[in-house]
Write an enzyme that holds these catalytic residues in place. Structure first.
Site, short mmCIF file in Angstrom:
data_model
loop_
_atom_site.label_atom_id
_atom_site.label_comp_id
_atom_site.label_asym_id
_atom_site.label_seq_id
_atom_site.Cartn_x
_atom_site.Cartn_y
_atom_site.Cartn_z
N GLY A 116 -38.46 38.98 -18.77
CA GLY A 116 -37.76 40.24 -18.99
C GLY A 116 -38.27 41.12 -20.11
O GLY A 116 -37.87 42.28 -20.22
N GLU A 123 -40.16 32.57 -18.96
CA GLU A 123 -40.71 33.00 -17.66
C GLU A 123 -41.18 34.46 -17.70
O GLU A 123 -40.72 35.28 -16.91
CB GLU A 123 -39.64 32.88 -16.57
CG GLU A 123 -39.05 31.49 -16.40
CD GLU A 123 -37.82 31.49 -15.49
OE1 GLU A 123 -37.38 32.58 -15.04
OE2 GLU A 123 -37.28 30.41 -15.23
N GLY A 170 -43.16 37.74 -16.90
CA GLY A 170 -43.97 38.23 -15.80
C GLY A 170 -44.70 39.48 -16.23
O GLY A 170 -45.86 39.46 -16.65
N ARG A 171 -43.96 40.60 -16.22
CA ARG A 171 -44.54 41.91 -16.54
C ARG A 171 -45.32 41.92 -17.85
O ARG A 171 -46.40 42.50 -17.94
CB ARG A 171 -43.39 42.92 -16.63
CG ARG A 171 -43.82 44.35 -16.82
CD ARG A 171 -42.62 45.25 -17.14
NE ARG A 171 -41.43 44.92 -16.42
CZ ARG A 171 -41.05 45.52 -15.28
NH1 ARG A 171 -41.77 46.48 -14.77
NH2 ARG A 171 -39.94 45.14 -14.68
N ARG A 198 -43.50 51.29 -7.21
CA ARG A 198 -42.56 51.46 -8.32
C ARG A 198 -42.08 52.89 -8.51
O ARG A 198 -40.88 53.11 -8.72
CB ARG A 198 -43.14 50.89 -9.63
CG ARG A 198 -43.53 49.40 -9.54
CD ARG A 198 -43.84 48.78 -10.89
NE ARG A 198 -42.64 48.59 -11.67
CZ ARG A 198 -42.27 49.36 -12.66
NH1 ARG A 198 -43.03 50.38 -13.04
NH2 ARG A 198 -41.14 49.14 -13.29
N TYR A 228 -38.16 52.99 -7.99
CA TYR A 228 -37.34 53.03 -9.22
C TYR A 228 -37.49 54.33 -9.98
O TYR A 228 -37.01 54.43 -11.11
CB TYR A 228 -37.74 51.91 -10.19
CG TYR A 228 -37.97 50.55 -9.59
CD1 TYR A 228 -36.91 49.83 -9.03
CD2 TYR A 228 -39.22 49.96 -9.62
CE1 TYR A 228 -37.12 48.57 -8.50
CE2 TYR A 228 -39.43 48.70 -9.09
CZ TYR A 228 -38.38 48.02 -8.53
OH TYR A 228 -38.59 46.77 -8.00
N CYS A 233 -46.29 59.49 5.00
CA CYS A 233 -45.36 60.50 5.52
C CYS A 233 -43.95 60.29 5.00
O CYS A 233 -43.03 59.98 5.77
CB CYS A 233 -45.40 60.48 7.03
SG CYS A 233 -47.10 60.65 7.58
N GLU A 234 -43.77 60.42 3.72
CA GLU A 234 -42.46 60.31 3.08
C GLU A 234 -42.51 61.20 1.85
O GLU A 234 -43.49 61.18 1.10
CB GLU A 234 -42.21 58.89 2.54
CG GLU A 234 -42.27 57.80 3.54
CD GLU A 234 -40.90 57.20 3.84
OE1 GLU A 234 -39.89 57.67 3.30
OE2 GLU A 234 -40.88 56.26 4.64
N TYR A 265 -46.09 43.99 -10.61
CA TYR A 265 -45.31 44.53 -9.50
C TYR A 265 -46.02 45.71 -8.84
O TYR A 265 -45.39 46.65 -8.38
CB TYR A 265 -43.89 44.91 -9.97
CG TYR A 265 -43.18 43.76 -10.66
CD1 TYR A 265 -42.77 42.65 -9.95
CD2 TYR A 265 -42.98 43.75 -12.05
CE1 TYR A 265 -42.16 41.57 -10.58
CE2 TYR A 265 -42.36 42.68 -12.69
CZ TYR A 265 -41.96 41.59 -11.94
OH TYR A 265 -41.36 40.53 -12.56
N1 LLP Z 1 -37.63 34.97 -14.02
C1 LLP Z 1 -36.84 35.34 -12.99
C2 LLP Z 1 -35.85 34.40 -12.49
C3 LLP Z 1 -36.98 36.63 -12.44
O1 LLP Z 1 -36.18 36.99 -11.43
C4 LLP Z 1 -37.95 37.53 -12.94
C5 LLP Z 1 -38.12 38.85 -12.37
C6 LLP Z 1 -38.76 37.07 -14.00
C7 LLP Z 1 -38.57 35.80 -14.52
C8 LLP Z 1 -39.83 37.92 -14.60
O2 LLP Z 1 -39.32 39.09 -15.17
P1 LLP Z 1 -40.28 40.03 -16.04
O3 LLP Z 1 -40.74 39.24 -17.23
O4 LLP Z 1 -41.42 40.41 -15.17
O5 LLP Z 1 -39.42 41.17 -16.39
N2 LLP Z 1 -40.04 44.81 -9.20
C9 LLP Z 1 -39.43 45.17 -10.45
C10 LLP Z 1 -39.17 43.97 -11.31
C11 LLP Z 1 -38.35 42.88 -10.64
C12 LLP Z 1 -38.17 41.67 -11.50
C13 LLP Z 1 -37.59 40.55 -10.73
N3 LLP Z 1 -37.41 39.32 -11.44
C14 LLP Z 1 -40.30 46.22 -11.15
O6 LLP Z 1 -41.32 46.61 -10.59
O7 LLP Z 1 -39.95 46.68 -12.22
#
Ligand code: LLP
Length: 414
Positions: free
Chosen positions: A239, A273, A275-276, A312, A316, A342-343, A370
């Site tokens: 997150g 965990e 990600g981004r 994205r 969003y 076409c959107e 993402y």
């Molecule tokens: N752990 C769990 C259980 C999650 O559901 C997620 C993301 C993460 C870790 C990693 O979160 P991060 O560190 O990346 O914030 N598609 C959206 C983001 C969806 C995130 C879903 N879950 C976007 O493009 O902003």
């Protein structure tokens, strides 16, 4: 320092001019910097040095095998959400003992695959999931290691589509129910309780909600201990946000230090965990301007990337900086940078001040997370190529899809 920078008037990825990549592999094309990937993981590893911990990269953000292998080689684990992600992680050389499995809808087949692979932990998200996992483990003659995803009901103050820790979200079990569900889990013979987890949302720019969530989890951990349930680890999810435009993204240090301080002396292994944060600013989407179109009310720069490549902005209303690969000195105008789909929602940026001409290359920044992972074949558009730059080396890590591949699994009626 960013891995993407101007040198001699040309945007580079590390020491490779992006124009060279466009010439070799065409556009649209995702470009990742190996150094940027490693640096972002190292920021976490540095703060966690000497602490019993594991960074499980949330591979949904970008699951290209080359990206995964960069992290696996540096000792990272993975947070997966499907059997498909499990197979990808293993194909990239992941250690199964470092994999946690999140997600609200795990099928019996996915559970069985993960159990036989010997993953570290199932992050269970509901009471019925516990029952199913217990049954699947019984049928394999095993015990499944579990953690309960607890919903701490804190407001992550982020986009509603990516906020996950509130009561109205589908994720995790309610904080108030967690103790009872843990006690029930303890009575199921084929489950082994090893941890607790939460994930409150994505793109958080204020570390306070993480702290709030941790306080709630620690209270629960004490209640569990009083009920004879001792945990081995705590998983604080992902997150942590990044800078897309002019946001102040907290440093990994300022995010982690308060959490680590509270966890000291607890004897719990710490899992994260992200990600981004690990991949977002390590990638760009390279695209070429096909046409400049002066509309009645607006100017459009029609490029060869679209919402199918980067969803994205459409989904969003997310902002991604868009910069020319070879900046011009000419006059700036305002452009809606749009794709060929076409959107009306097919835009990558709106009202961007750019000095551009048809044929120019543009880089859409902060596209490593993402981006490709959420791409589609809408409008029968083959998915983009992906390239990893490593110093002066260029590796094609996913070739461009062909149109024939798109319908190769379909058939005509007899
Ligand atoms: N752990 C769990 C259980 C999650 O559901 C997620 C993301 C993460 C870790 C990693 O979160 P991060 O560190 O990346 O914030 N598609 C959206 C983001 C969806 C995130 C879903 N879950 C976007 O493009 O902003």
């Amino acid at each position: 320092m960013s891995a993407f920078s101007l040198k001699n008037g040309q945007l580079h990825a590390e020491s490779v001019p992006l124009a060279e990549i466009a010439a070799r592999f065409g556009t649209p094309c995702y470009i990742y910097s190996r150094a940027a990937l490693e640096d972002s993981l190292d920021e976490f590893l540095h703060e966690l040095a000497g602490i019993d911990s594991l960074v499980c990269y949330a591979m949904k953000a970008n699951s290209n095998l080359a990206v995964l292998s960069v992290f696996a080689r540096r000792g990272a684990g993975f947070d997966i959400v499907s059997g498909g992600e499990l197979k990808r992680a293993l194909a990239a050389g992941a250690d199964p003992k470092k994999i946690v499995f999140s997600g609200v809808g795990k099928t019996a087949a996915e559970m069985s695959l993960a159990l036989s692979t010997g993953i570290l932990c199932f992050n269970v998200e509901s009471a019925p999931e516990l029952e199913r996992l217990n049954d699947v483990a019984a049928s394999l003659g095993r015990r499944a290691p579990i953690s309960l995803r607890v919903n701490p009901n804190v407001d992550a103050k982020t986009h509603p589509y990516i906020s996950t820790g509130l009561k109205e979200n589908k994720f995790g079990v309610a904080y108030e129910d967690a103790l009872a569900i843990y006690r029930h889990a303890a009575s199921l013979p084929h489950l082994e309780i090893i941890g607790i987890d939460c994930h409150i949302g994505s793109q958080l720019l204020d570390p306070a909600p993480f702290d709030e969530a941790l306080d709630k989890l620690l209270l629960l951990i004490d209640q569990l201990a009083a009920n004879g349930i001792a945990l081995h680890h705590i998983d604080l999810g992902g997150g942590l946000g990044i800078r897309y435009q002019d946001e102040e993204a907290p440093s990994v240090k300022s995010y982690l230090q308060p959490l680590l301080h509270k966890l000291k002396q607890r004897g719990l292994k710490i899992l994260l965990e992200p990600g981004r944060r690990l991949v977002g600013n390590a990638g760009v989407l390279l695209t070429r301007v096909e046409y400049l179109k002066q509309g009645e009310a607006k100017n459009f720069a029609i490029v060869d990337a679209a919402m199918n490549d980067l969803a994205r902005p459409a989904l969003y209303d997310a902002w991604h900086d868009i910069v020319p690969v070879a900046p011009r000195q000419s006059a700036v105008s305002h452009w809606d940078v749009v794709g060929p789909i076409c959107e009306s929602g097919d835009f990558l940026g709106r009202q961007r001040a750019l000095a551009i001409a048809a044929g120019d290359l543009l880089a859409i920044l902060s596209a490593g997370a993402y981006g490709m992972a959420m791409s589609s074949n809408y409008n029968s558009r083959p998915r983009a190529a992906e390239v990893m730059v490593d110093g002066s080396q260029i590796h094609l890590v996913r070739r461009r899809e062909s149109v024939e591949e798109l319908y190769s699994s379909e058939s005509l009626l007899p």
